[in-house]
Enzyme design. Structure first.
Site, PDB file in Angstrom:
ATOM      1  N   GLU A  16      48.332 -52.358  42.053  1.00 56.45           N
ATOM      2  CA  GLU A  16      49.110 -52.590  40.829  1.00 56.45           C
ATOM      3  C   GLU A  16      48.160 -52.563  39.632  1.00 56.45           C
ATOM      4  O   GLU A  16      47.284 -53.412  39.531  1.00 56.45           O
ATOM      5  CB  GLU A  16      49.838 -53.935  40.957  1.00 56.45           C
ATOM      6  CG  GLU A  16      50.465 -54.456  39.689  1.00 56.45           C
ATOM      7  CD  GLU A  16      51.277 -53.433  38.944  1.00 56.45           C
ATOM      8  OE1 GLU A  16      52.283 -52.947  39.491  1.00 56.45           O
ATOM      9  OE2 GLU A  16      50.908 -53.081  37.791  1.00 56.45           O
ATOM     10  N   LYS A  17      48.376 -51.607  38.733  1.00 57.58           N
ATOM     11  CA  LYS A  17      47.428 -51.335  37.652  1.00 57.58           C
ATOM     12  C   LYS A  17      47.361 -52.391  36.561  1.00 57.58           C
ATOM     13  O   LYS A  17      46.459 -52.341  35.725  1.00 57.58           O
ATOM     14  CB  LYS A  17      47.702 -49.966  37.047  1.00 57.58           C
ATOM     15  CG  LYS A  17      49.087 -49.818  36.427  1.00 57.58           C
ATOM     16  CD  LYS A  17      49.274 -48.409  35.887  1.00 57.58           C
ATOM     17  CE  LYS A  17      50.653 -48.190  35.330  1.00 57.58           C
ATOM     18  NZ  LYS A  17      51.661 -47.973  36.393  1.00 57.58           N
ATOM     19  N   HIS A  18      48.288 -53.328  36.517  1.00 55.34           N
ATOM     20  CA  HIS A  18      48.278 -54.325  35.443  1.00 55.34           C
ATOM     21  C   HIS A  18      47.478 -55.588  35.756  1.00 55.34           C
ATOM     22  O   HIS A  18      47.208 -56.378  34.869  1.00 55.34           O
ATOM     23  CB  HIS A  18      49.709 -54.765  35.124  1.00 55.34           C
ATOM     24  CG  HIS A  18      50.518 -53.708  34.470  1.00 55.34           C
ATOM     25  ND1 HIS A  18      51.321 -52.851  35.186  1.00 55.34           N
ATOM     26  CD2 HIS A  18      50.642 -53.359  33.167  1.00 55.34           C
ATOM     27  CE1 HIS A  18      51.915 -52.023  34.347  1.00 55.34           C
ATOM     28  NE2 HIS A  18      51.526 -52.304  33.126  1.00 55.34           N
ATOM     29  N   HIS A  52      51.738 -47.555  24.813  1.00 60.24           N
ATOM     30  CA  HIS A  52      51.633 -48.276  26.078  1.00 60.24           C
ATOM     31  C   HIS A  52      50.172 -48.590  26.379  1.00 60.24           C
ATOM     32  O   HIS A  52      49.380 -47.678  26.629  1.00 60.24           O
ATOM     33  CB  HIS A  52      52.222 -47.393  27.196  1.00 60.24           C
ATOM     34  CG  HIS A  52      52.286 -48.055  28.530  1.00 60.24           C
ATOM     35  ND1 HIS A  52      52.534 -47.356  29.686  1.00 60.24           N
ATOM     36  CD2 HIS A  52      52.135 -49.371  28.902  1.00 60.24           C
ATOM     37  CE1 HIS A  52      52.544 -48.191  30.717  1.00 60.24           C
ATOM     38  NE2 HIS A  52      52.294 -49.417  30.260  1.00 60.24           N
ATOM     39  N   HIS A 119      54.940 -53.996  29.775  1.00 60.38           N
ATOM     40  CA  HIS A 119      55.189 -54.529  31.125  1.00 60.38           C
ATOM     41  C   HIS A 119      54.809 -55.998  31.281  1.00 60.38           C
ATOM     42  O   HIS A 119      54.703 -56.496  32.403  1.00 60.38           O
ATOM     43  CB  HIS A 119      54.470 -53.682  32.182  1.00 60.38           C
ATOM     44  CG  HIS A 119      54.960 -52.261  32.224  1.00 60.38           C
ATOM     45  ND1 HIS A 119      54.172 -51.180  31.918  1.00 60.38           N
ATOM     46  CD2 HIS A 119      56.196 -51.771  32.499  1.00 60.38           C
ATOM     47  CE1 HIS A 119      54.882 -50.063  32.024  1.00 60.38           C
ATOM     48  NE2 HIS A 119      56.114 -50.388  32.362  1.00 60.38           N
TER      49      HIS A 119
HETATM   50 FE   FE2 Z   1      51.914 -51.205  31.386  1.00 54.52          FE
END
Ligand code: FE2
Length: 129
Positions: A16-18, A52, A119
């Site tokens: 998960e990139k966040h 973003h 996000h």
């Molecule tokens: Fe994002």
């Protein structure tokens, strides 16, 4: 009642990139520092565009057995391609990575949160032994 904790998401940072990735070096003790590197997108790169991007990361330390955390620091990432010519035109992009240093004689847990402008809030933690 809806609470702050309901807003924080967590996951495996490799998938998960966040999720903020916490990397520790150094050691606890009176005469040494623990270096805390926090980055977002180490395994899977997060987009970094005007629309973003990662806005900030925060780092807290909770010594073992204590109730209240200590805020160690916060880094804001404030350039995301915008310029007088419009969005994504500057070619200047803050990279979401920061290094903070902490001196502690107690072990405990380092907690980090990150904020993506679309996000939301993410968290992770790592023990200092
Ligand atoms: Fe994002």
């Amino acid at each position: 009642m809806f609470e702050f904790k309901d807003l924080y998401q967590s996951a495996d940072w490799k998938k998960e990139k966040h999720v903020p990735v916490i990397e520790l070096s150094g050691k606890i003790g009176k005469d040494s520092n623990v270096s805390i590197k926090v980055s977002v997108g180490k395994e899977i790169q997060h987009p970094n565009t005007t629309a973003h991007h990662i806005r900030w990361v925060e780092v807290y330390f909770l010594p073992d057995g204590e109730k209240f955390p200590y805020e160690i620091g916060r880094a804001e990432f404030t350039s995301h391609g915008e310029s007088a010519q419009g969005t994504d035109t500057s070619a200047v992009y803050s990279h979401p990575e920061a290094v903070l240093n902490l001196k502690t004689e107690k072990p405990g847990v380092v907690l980090s949160s990150s904020y993506c402008n679309i996000h939301g809030l993410w968290q992770s933690s790592k023990e200092i032994k």
